[in-house]
Design an enzyme around this catalytic site. Structure first.
Site, PDB file in Angstrom:
ATOM      1  NE  ARG A  62       0.197  -3.860  12.296  1.00 51.64           N
ATOM      2  CZ  ARG A  62       1.254  -3.510  11.568  1.00 51.64           C
ATOM      3  NH1 ARG A  62       2.420  -4.093  11.783  1.00 51.64           N
ATOM      4  NH2 ARG A  62       1.157  -2.581  10.658  1.00 51.64           N
ATOM      5  NE  ARG A  87       6.551  -2.812   6.322  1.00 56.10           N
ATOM      6  CZ  ARG A  87       5.264  -2.512   6.316  1.00 56.10           C
ATOM      7  NH1 ARG A  87       4.706  -2.041   5.228  1.00 56.10           N
ATOM      8  NH2 ARG A  87       4.536  -2.696   7.386  1.00 56.10           N
ATOM      9  NE  ARG A  89       5.375  -0.112  10.663  1.00 54.86           N
ATOM     10  CZ  ARG A  89       4.223  -0.051  10.003  1.00 54.86           C
ATOM     11  NH1 ARG A  89       4.177   0.551   8.837  1.00 54.86           N
ATOM     12  NH2 ARG A  89       3.135  -0.598  10.470  1.00 54.86           N
ATOM     13  NE  ARG A 108      -5.823  -0.176  10.053  1.00 55.13           N
ATOM     14  CZ  ARG A 108      -4.694   0.416   9.737  1.00 55.13           C
ATOM     15  NH1 ARG A 108      -4.682   1.416   8.893  1.00 55.13           N
ATOM     16  NH2 ARG A 108      -3.561   0.049  10.283  1.00 55.13           N
ATOM     17  CE  LYS A 150      -2.212  -0.279   3.677  1.00 55.30           C
ATOM     18  NZ  LYS A 150      -2.385   0.472   4.877  1.00 55.30           N
TER      19      LYS A 150
HETATM   20  P1  AMP Z   1      -0.333   1.165   9.533  1.00 60.06           P
HETATM   21  O1  AMP Z   1       0.942   1.883   9.317  1.00 60.06           O
HETATM   22  O2  AMP Z   1      -1.453   1.680   8.673  1.00 60.06           O
HETATM   23  O3  AMP Z   1      -0.163  -0.331   9.422  1.00 60.06           O
HETATM   24  O4  AMP Z   1      -0.781   1.473  11.047  1.00 60.06           O
HETATM   25  C1  AMP Z   1       0.025   1.113  12.139  1.00 60.06           C
HETATM   26  C2  AMP Z   1      -0.797   1.135  13.405  1.00 60.06           C
HETATM   27  O5  AMP Z   1      -1.317   2.454  13.626  1.00 60.06           O
HETATM   28  C3  AMP Z   1      -2.033   0.225  13.388  1.00 60.06           C
HETATM   29  O6  AMP Z   1      -1.719  -1.105  13.760  1.00 60.06           O
HETATM   30  C4  AMP Z   1      -2.919   0.919  14.424  1.00 60.06           C
HETATM   31  O7  AMP Z   1      -2.466   0.642  15.736  1.00 60.06           O
HETATM   32  C5  AMP Z   1      -2.645   2.391  14.154  1.00 60.06           C
HETATM   33  N1  AMP Z   1      -3.576   2.940  13.136  1.00 60.06           N
HETATM   34  C6  AMP Z   1      -3.277   3.411  11.902  1.00 60.06           C
HETATM   35  N2  AMP Z   1      -4.375   3.855  11.259  1.00 60.06           N
HETATM   36  C7  AMP Z   1      -5.404   3.670  12.113  1.00 60.06           C
HETATM   37  C8  AMP Z   1      -6.798   3.903  12.016  1.00 60.06           C
HETATM   38  N3  AMP Z   1      -7.358   4.416  10.917  1.00 60.06           N
HETATM   39  N4  AMP Z   1      -7.553   3.588  13.102  1.00 60.06           N
HETATM   40  C9  AMP Z   1      -7.016   3.077  14.223  1.00 60.06           C
HETATM   41  N5  AMP Z   1      -5.711   2.807  14.366  1.00 60.06           N
HETATM   42  C10 AMP Z   1      -4.895   3.091  13.330  1.00 60.06           C
END
Ligand code: AMP
Length: 211
Positions: free
Chosen positions: A166, A127, A155, A88, A13
């Site tokens: 996740r 990654r 990360r 989300r 993504k």
């Molecule tokens: P990502 O980089 O999109 O994989 O997000 C990393 C982490 O940030 C996720 O596992 C959540 O803990 C938090 N996060 C990111 N976007 C959201 C969202 N829209 N709603 C809730 N938590 C989020």
């Protein structure tokens, strides 16, 4: 143009978002990046979000909605944006709709990028990210250039255990979102396998833009 990118972690993504941003000149707004920045800066939001993020759980809706609605109201997002990782949950989708409607704006496309879970785990556990440029590399498939190899980081939520959690959470939370957007005919399902340029071409073909 207002585009939403939906897909679990590790589907490419982020890579697609940079490519689309470059082509269409709209800002790439990633809720994950914004939250990680808040955590690194130890802001009050960051401190609250950290607890959830390090466990692979979603950050509560009210916290995320506030930062995203504020971000898409900035002047650089006036002509469009690419939202990555938000919404989300259905309440997040509804809050986004409401905020856009108030400004007489709407979402043009919702792109769901899908890759089988087993493949996602292989991709994401290898990654590497360059903290200076946010460029994404992979230990095996796309090693970083030697000159930056010392500074790339992994990360701390890219471990197999956190990822499985996740992914399960993503599928549970996102099912209703996908239904929501499918119901209003905005959803495009894009296979995320193959080279980044191949996935990018699939996206433009689906949304009717010449690549
Ligand atoms: P990502 O980089 O999109 O994989 O997000 C990393 C982490 O940030 C996720 O596992 C959540 O803990 C938090 N996060 C990111 N976007 C959201 C969202 N829209 N709603 C809730 N938590 C989020």
């Amino acid at each position: 143009m207002r585009i939403l990118l939906i897909g679990p972690p590790g589907t490419g993504k982020g890579t697609q978002a940079s490519l689309i941003q470059k082509k269409m000149g709209i800002p790439h707004i990633s809720s994950g990046d914004m939250l990680r920045e808040a955590v690194n800066k130890k802001t009050s939001l960051g401190k609250q979000a950290d607890r959830y993020m390090s466990q692979g759980s979603l950050v509560p809706d009210d916290l995320v909605i506030e930062i995203i609605i504020d971000r898409i109201s900035q002047p650089d997002a006036r002509e469009g944006f690419l939202l990555d990782g938000f919404p989300r949950t259905v309440p997040q989708a509804q809050a986004l709709d409401k905020a856009l409607k108030q400004s007489k704006l709407e979402i043009d496309h919702v792109l769901q990028i899908f890759v089988p879970d087993e493949q996602i785990i292989i991709r994401a556990t290898g990654r590497l990210i360059d903290p200076l440029t946010n460029k994404i590399y992979h230990k095996k498939f796309k090693p970083p250039p030697v000159e930056i190899a010392d500074r790339v980081i992994q990360r701390n939520d890219d471990t197999e255990e956190t990822l499985k959690k996740r992914l399960a959470k993503f599928h549970a939370d996102t099912g209703p979102i996908l239904k929501y957007y499918d119901g209003i005919d905005l959803l495009y399902k894009i296979p995320g396998m193959g080279k980044p340029e191949e996935v990018e071409s699939r996206i433009y073909k689906e949304i009717g833009i010449s690549s």
